[in-house]
Design an enzyme around this catalytic site. Structure first.
Site, mmCIF file in Angstrom:
data_model
loop_
_atom_site.group_PDB
_atom_site.id
_atom_site.type_symbol
_atom_site.label_atom_id
_atom_site.label_comp_id
_atom_site.label_asym_id
_atom_site.label_seq_id
_atom_site.Cartn_x
_atom_site.Cartn_y
_atom_site.Cartn_z
ATOM 1 N N GLY A 110 -4.113 0.917 -1.709
ATOM 2 C CA GLY A 110 -3.864 -0.438 -2.214
ATOM 3 C C GLY A 110 -3.187 -0.484 -3.565
ATOM 4 C CG ASP A 155 -4.862 -5.420 -0.054
ATOM 5 O OD1 ASP A 155 -5.021 -6.655 -0.009
ATOM 6 O OD2 ASP A 155 -3.870 -4.851 0.430
#
Ligand code: MEV
Length: 326
Positions: A110, A155
């Site tokens: 992420g 995320d």
């Protein structure tokens, strides 16, 4: 304040990937891999991004041109984050940004969301704009959607809130779980996943057999809800079992790979409580829940089938202001 340095964590999806894109909940944990950015006010009306990537070097753009023309992929999230921030909070001066610490992009931890969160958090701090976590989430999530068109935003939430979260798409639910003690082994399959391609694959499945896929997603949602309770009860055996079932549904969806399956099987045979892929599938990482005593044995088993062990700690803090100066 003239300059501010901010860091934000990466993430690991614990359970509920793909289903979360279709309105079901997921569980995500922030990890101790952090991205760090320093942002400084400039007198000129310019964005300057100093990146370590040699193809781009120092990237400059007039504020009036933000969001226009071809944007190099290395600076897309940064530029659009600034663009969205300025649309909401118009400011005359420019900014210079420098990445001080990065984490590799290939594991699917992420980094794009962490960059976006760092940029907008730093800007709000520099220009004294008091953003709640949810307001920060909304701006960052918009930026991520502007770049990649799809995604649940889990995320982004992990990068902002940190810890372990029970999350629903678009941030309609973001609940921080008091979690302590989960021990994960993380194995990289050696293949970088293409998240958008994997989401498209699931969408195709959805188009060709909606009833079946919706049913799987409903079952995954039940597993996630039970896993939330297992985490709160620190019942790692139960969590592992629920992860195993989640993996079965992911295999049915066609997003697991032979390599991931071998690593997951190896972890289970070595006595992990449970194991599954983490993220979009098609590559990236698998995770196994283990006891402290068994961590090495499970790691060895994953390595013996060609997986790379990635040292990670879970339940990390969310976005943090490290320093600022006037
Ligand atoms: C990707 O890491 C997880 C997905 O659920 C996409 C998303 O939630 O944005 C496949």
């Amino acid at each position: 304040m003239r300059q501010v340095t901010v860091s934000a964590p990466g993430k690991l999806m614990l359970m509920g990937e793909h289903a979360v894109v279709y309105g079901r909940p997921c569980l995500v944990t922030a990890i101790n891999w952090r991205l760090k950015i320093s942002v400084e006010i400039l007198e000129e009306s310019l964005l300057i991004v100093k990146t370590k990537e040699s193809e781009v070097g120092e990237y400059r753009k007039a504020l009036g041109e933000l969001g226009k023309g071809e944007i190099p992929k290395e600076v897309k999230f940064v530029e659009l984050a600034l663009f969205n921030f300025l649309n909401k909070y118009p400011i005359e001066v420019g900014v210079s940004m420098q990445t001080l610490n990065k984490f590799p992009t290939q594991y699917g931890f992420g980094s794009s969301s962490a960059v976006t969160v760092c940029v907008i958090k730093a800007l709000s701090e520099l220009f004294n704009i008091n953003l709640s976590n949810k307001e920060l989430f909304d701006l960052c999530y918009k930026t991520v959607l502007d770049v990649q068109r799809q995604g649940s935003g889990f995320d982004v939430a992990a990068a902002i809130y940190g810890r372990t979260l029970y999350f629903k798409a678009g941030g309609s639910t973001i609940k921080q779980l008091v979690e302590e003690g989960i021990i994960l082994v993380v194995g990289y399959s050696g293949v970088k996943s293409d998240t958008v391609a994997m989401m498209n694959l699931v969408q195709k499945k959805m188009e060709s057999y909606k009833t079946g896929v919706e049913k799987s997603f409903d079952s995954i949602a039940k597993l996630v809800d039970e896993a939330k309770v297992a985490i709160l009860d620190k019942d790692w055996g139960r969590l592992g079992t629920l992860m195993d079932y989640n993996q079965n549904y992911l295999e049915d969806l066609g997003v697991s790979t032979d390599k991931l399956n071998q690593m997951i099987e190896g972890a289970r045979r070595a006595g992990a409580y449970g194991a599954k892929l983490s993220g979009a599938g098609g590559g990236d990482c698998m995770i196994a829940v283990v006891s402290a005593d068994n961590k090495q044995r499970v790691s060895d088993a994953i390595q013996s089938v060609g997986g790379e062990i990635i040292q990670t700690e879970v339940n990390a803090n969310g976005v943090t202001i490290i320093s600022g100066s006037s």
